[in-house]
Design an enzyme around this catalytic site. Sequence first.
Site, PDB file in Angstrom:
ATOM      1  N   LYS A 126     -19.622  78.672  23.547  1.00  0.00           N
ATOM      2  CA  LYS A 126     -20.030  78.034  22.296  1.00  0.00           C
ATOM      3  C   LYS A 126     -19.251  79.249  21.463  1.00  0.00           C
ATOM      4  O   LYS A 126     -19.076  80.572  21.736  1.00  0.00           O
ATOM      5  CB  LYS A 126     -21.256  78.154  22.079  1.00  0.00           C
ATOM      6  N   ASP A 166     -19.220  70.871  16.436  1.00  0.00           N
ATOM      7  CA  ASP A 166     -20.580  71.342  16.191  1.00  0.00           C
ATOM      8  C   ASP A 166     -20.972  71.311  14.738  1.00  0.00           C
ATOM      9  O   ASP A 166     -20.125  70.719  14.055  1.00  0.00           O
ATOM     10  CB  ASP A 166     -20.986  72.378  16.903  1.00  0.00           C
TER      11      ASP A 166
HETATM   12  P1  NDP Z   1     -23.181  68.059  11.349  1.00  0.00           P
HETATM   13  O1  NDP Z   1     -22.655  69.292  10.679  1.00  0.00           O
HETATM   14  O2  NDP Z   1     -22.361  67.000  11.392  1.00  0.00           O
HETATM   15  O3  NDP Z   1     -24.585  67.854  10.740  1.00  0.00           O
HETATM   16  C1  NDP Z   1     -25.415  68.679  10.749  1.00  0.00           C
HETATM   17  C2  NDP Z   1     -26.860  67.935   9.913  1.00  0.00           C
HETATM   18  O4  NDP Z   1     -27.792  68.889  10.068  1.00  0.00           O
HETATM   19  C3  NDP Z   1     -26.534  67.805   8.450  1.00  0.00           C
HETATM   20  O5  NDP Z   1     -27.373  66.803   7.848  1.00  0.00           O
HETATM   21  C4  NDP Z   1     -26.994  69.124   7.950  1.00  0.00           C
HETATM   22  O6  NDP Z   1     -27.384  69.108   6.541  1.00  0.00           O
HETATM   23  C5  NDP Z   1     -28.246  69.462   8.757  1.00  0.00           C
HETATM   24  N1  NDP Z   1     -28.618  70.842   9.100  1.00  0.00           N
HETATM   25  C6  NDP Z   1     -27.828  71.804   9.453  1.00  0.00           C
HETATM   26  N2  NDP Z   1     -28.483  73.215   9.456  1.00  0.00           N
HETATM   27  C7  NDP Z   1     -29.459  72.910   8.701  1.00  0.00           C
HETATM   28  C8  NDP Z   1     -30.478  73.650   8.644  1.00  0.00           C
HETATM   29  N3  NDP Z   1     -30.329  74.932   8.689  1.00  0.00           N
HETATM   30  N4  NDP Z   1     -31.664  73.186   7.856  1.00  0.00           N
HETATM   31  C9  NDP Z   1     -31.830  71.796   7.486  1.00  0.00           C
HETATM   32  N5  NDP Z   1     -30.604  70.819   7.893  1.00  0.00           N
HETATM   33  C10 NDP Z   1     -29.754  71.501   8.458  1.00  0.00           C
HETATM   34  O7  NDP Z   1     -23.602  68.836  12.822  1.00  0.00           O
HETATM   35  P2  NDP Z   1     -24.107  67.808  14.023  1.00  0.00           P
HETATM   36  O8  NDP Z   1     -24.612  66.359  13.612  1.00  0.00           O
HETATM   37  O9  NDP Z   1     -22.817  67.766  15.082  1.00  0.00           O
HETATM   38  O10 NDP Z   1     -24.983  68.890  15.156  1.00  0.00           O
HETATM   39  C11 NDP Z   1     -26.574  68.661  14.654  1.00  0.00           C
HETATM   40  C12 NDP Z   1     -27.012  69.337  15.779  1.00  0.00           C
HETATM   41  O11 NDP Z   1     -26.678  68.432  17.204  1.00  0.00           O
HETATM   42  C13 NDP Z   1     -26.779  70.481  16.162  1.00  0.00           C
HETATM   43  O12 NDP Z   1     -27.894  71.210  16.615  1.00  0.00           O
HETATM   44  C14 NDP Z   1     -25.764  70.583  17.141  1.00  0.00           C
HETATM   45  O13 NDP Z   1     -25.661  71.875  17.864  1.00  0.00           O
HETATM   46  C15 NDP Z   1     -26.250  69.603  17.981  1.00  0.00           C
HETATM   47  N6  NDP Z   1     -25.089  68.921  19.168  1.00  0.00           N
HETATM   48  C16 NDP Z   1     -24.201  68.243  18.339  1.00  0.00           C
HETATM   49  C17 NDP Z   1     -23.107  67.922  19.316  1.00  0.00           C
HETATM   50  C18 NDP Z   1     -22.059  67.253  18.849  1.00  0.00           C
HETATM   51  O14 NDP Z   1     -21.269  66.523  19.489  1.00  0.00           O
HETATM   52  N7  NDP Z   1     -21.612  67.297  17.365  1.00  0.00           N
HETATM   53  C19 NDP Z   1     -23.412  67.661  20.434  1.00  0.00           C
HETATM   54  C20 NDP Z   1     -24.819  68.151  21.379  1.00  0.00           C
HETATM   55  C21 NDP Z   1     -25.610  68.948  20.213  1.00  0.00           C
HETATM   56  P3  NDP Z   1     -26.659  69.892   5.394  1.00  0.00           P
HETATM   57  O15 NDP Z   1     -25.261  68.937   5.163  1.00  0.00           O
HETATM   58  O16 NDP Z   1     -27.455  70.201   4.261  1.00  0.00           O
HETATM   59  O17 NDP Z   1     -26.313  71.139   5.833  1.00  0.00           O
HETATM   60  O1  2IT Z   2     -23.825  71.122  21.545  1.00  0.00           O
HETATM   61  C1  2IT Z   2     -22.873  70.504  22.155  1.00  0.00           C
HETATM   62  O2  2IT Z   2     -22.791  70.185  23.403  1.00  0.00           O
HETATM   63  C2  2IT Z   2     -21.648  70.340  21.273  1.00  0.00           C
HETATM   64  N1  2IT Z   2     -21.717  70.837  20.283  1.00  0.00           N
HETATM   65  C3  2IT Z   2     -20.570  69.391  21.921  1.00  0.00           C
HETATM   66  C4  2IT Z   2     -19.559  70.577  22.955  1.00  0.00           C
HETATM   67  C5  2IT Z   2     -18.417  69.642  23.202  1.00  0.00           C
HETATM   68  O3  2IT Z   2     -17.808  70.590  23.895  1.00  0.00           O
HETATM   69  O4  2IT Z   2     -18.305  68.533  23.089  1.00  0.00           O
END
Ligand code: NDP
Ligand code: 2IT
Length: 444
Positions: A126, A166
């Site tokens: 990461k 992420d």
């Molecule tokens: P994005 O940046 O696309 O979206 C994040 C969302 O979460 C936004 O709505 C953001 O709001 C909100 N958010 C982030 N930080 C905070 C906080 N501290 N308090 C409240 N709201 C918050 O990220 P993703 O959708 O990609 O990721 C979301 C989660 O999923 C994370 O935990 C990530 O690690 C996990 N994840 C992502 C993967 C991926 O493929 N993208 C894969 C597996 C897991 P705001 O805009 O106000 O910050």
């Molecule tokens: O938390 C996760 O699994 C991710 N943000 C996606 C990682 C990836 O390599 O696609």
Amino acid sequence: MSYTEEVYARVVEQNPGEYEFHQAVKEVLESLEVVIEANEEEYRKMALLERLVEPERVISFRVPWIDDNGQVQVNKGYRVQFNSAIGPYKGGLRFHPSVNQGILKFLGFEQIFKNSLTGLPIGGGKGGSNFDPKGKSDNEVMRFCQSFMTELSKYIGADQDVPAGDIGVGAREIGYLFGQYKRNRGLYEGVLTGKGLTFGGSLVRTEATGYGLVYILDEMLRHHNHTLEGKTVLVSGSGNVAIYAAEKVFQLGGKVVSMSDSNGYIYDPDGIQLDIVKDIKEIRRGRIKEYVEEVPTATFKEGKGVWTIPCDIALPCATQNELGLEDAKALKANGCFCVCEGANMPTTLDATEYIQQNGMLFMPGKASNAGGVATSALEMSQNSMRLSWSREEVDERLQRIMKDIFAKTAEAAKRYGMEGNYVAGANIAGFEKVVAAMKAQGIV
Ligand code: NDP
Ligand code: 2IT
């Protein structure tokens, strides 16, 4: 003290202030207790757990860049290369002001087991930065990404370490990062995933984490004689994971009534209109409260109250520790029977315990959000073959992988007498493959 307790105490002592990392290690080690006990002598002798909790490498670096006013800005950059026993390091990059080494170590540690569960050959890693993309111009984001990659490109490669998106890192950032890698290293290779479709990206990668979450949710519900049809679902967050989780819930007959961001949450009892959310978030890069300007029957409330809305199913898809004990109690009191994690570690340890002890279904993120990284691994395969699969082919593989993760998780829990405890099941099943590979590869 048991071996797992000793190792946990050592982690706390040797990694001061890294609270999220401590939390992630605690959850994993506690549920591995039964497996470790059965092999204690062997594992102690080879310091298996001590090696498992120590990243192979942590790279940290300065990221200087120039903002639109000509002012030099400096951010911190990191890559945690945690474990390469089963494949090259794989895991996302997070750009968010809260990012620090402890958060990236928690995420990298989780990624080891998640990646193992996918059944694909990817190790755990990461990275990221405390850079905040919010409010920055495209040019500022590009200059930041170029500076970040100038340093990172020394340590990654298609067979070495393959980052992806992420929080705060989506298609735009991956494009800039890829461009700079190619320019620095002179290699056109699958060094990043989540790329655009015109330069080696995979179909369905954008949707994969959210879709995968709902595929495994559907599988778990069926296993417990429920379906998604007619269910009211809360989704938190409004980013990549949240949007495509919500889309798949609607496709499978459920109704999503909430979404949120760090300012607050919207409630639309008629069902969230996703085309509006996509326009606000993906096109305009706006705030979720703008939704109520277009849908006056919906409401926006500031703060973290999203879990107080009555529902059947909750899908936390924003960030770590966003669902605490009081939230879990409110969910239960209002009829929720199932929590399936889209984010990484969104549920606190005490909330997880409450949920499990109160007869609710619970699927931990390392199993339920693994569809994103699994599809990243499919992107790596396509890049290696220099071929692209159709949407149907990738989606079918994703569905199969999520079913398989559910089956492995359920089986491992049952084998150790903890049927239905998917936290234990996911940790055990993920651990078994990594440990077998670590043992075979000697003391490295
Ligand atoms: P994005 O940046 O696309 O979206 C994040 C969302 O979460 C936004 O709505 C953001 O709001 C909100 N958010 C982030 N930080 C905070 C906080 N501290 N308090 C409240 N709201 C918050 O990220 P993703 O959708 O990609 O990721 C979301 C989660 O999923 C994370 O935990 C990530 O690690 C996990 N994840 C992502 C993967 C991926 O493929 N993208 C894969 C597996 C897991 P705001 O805009 O106000 O910050
Ligand atoms: O938390 C996760 O699994 C991710 N943000 C996606 C990682 C990836 O390599 O696609």
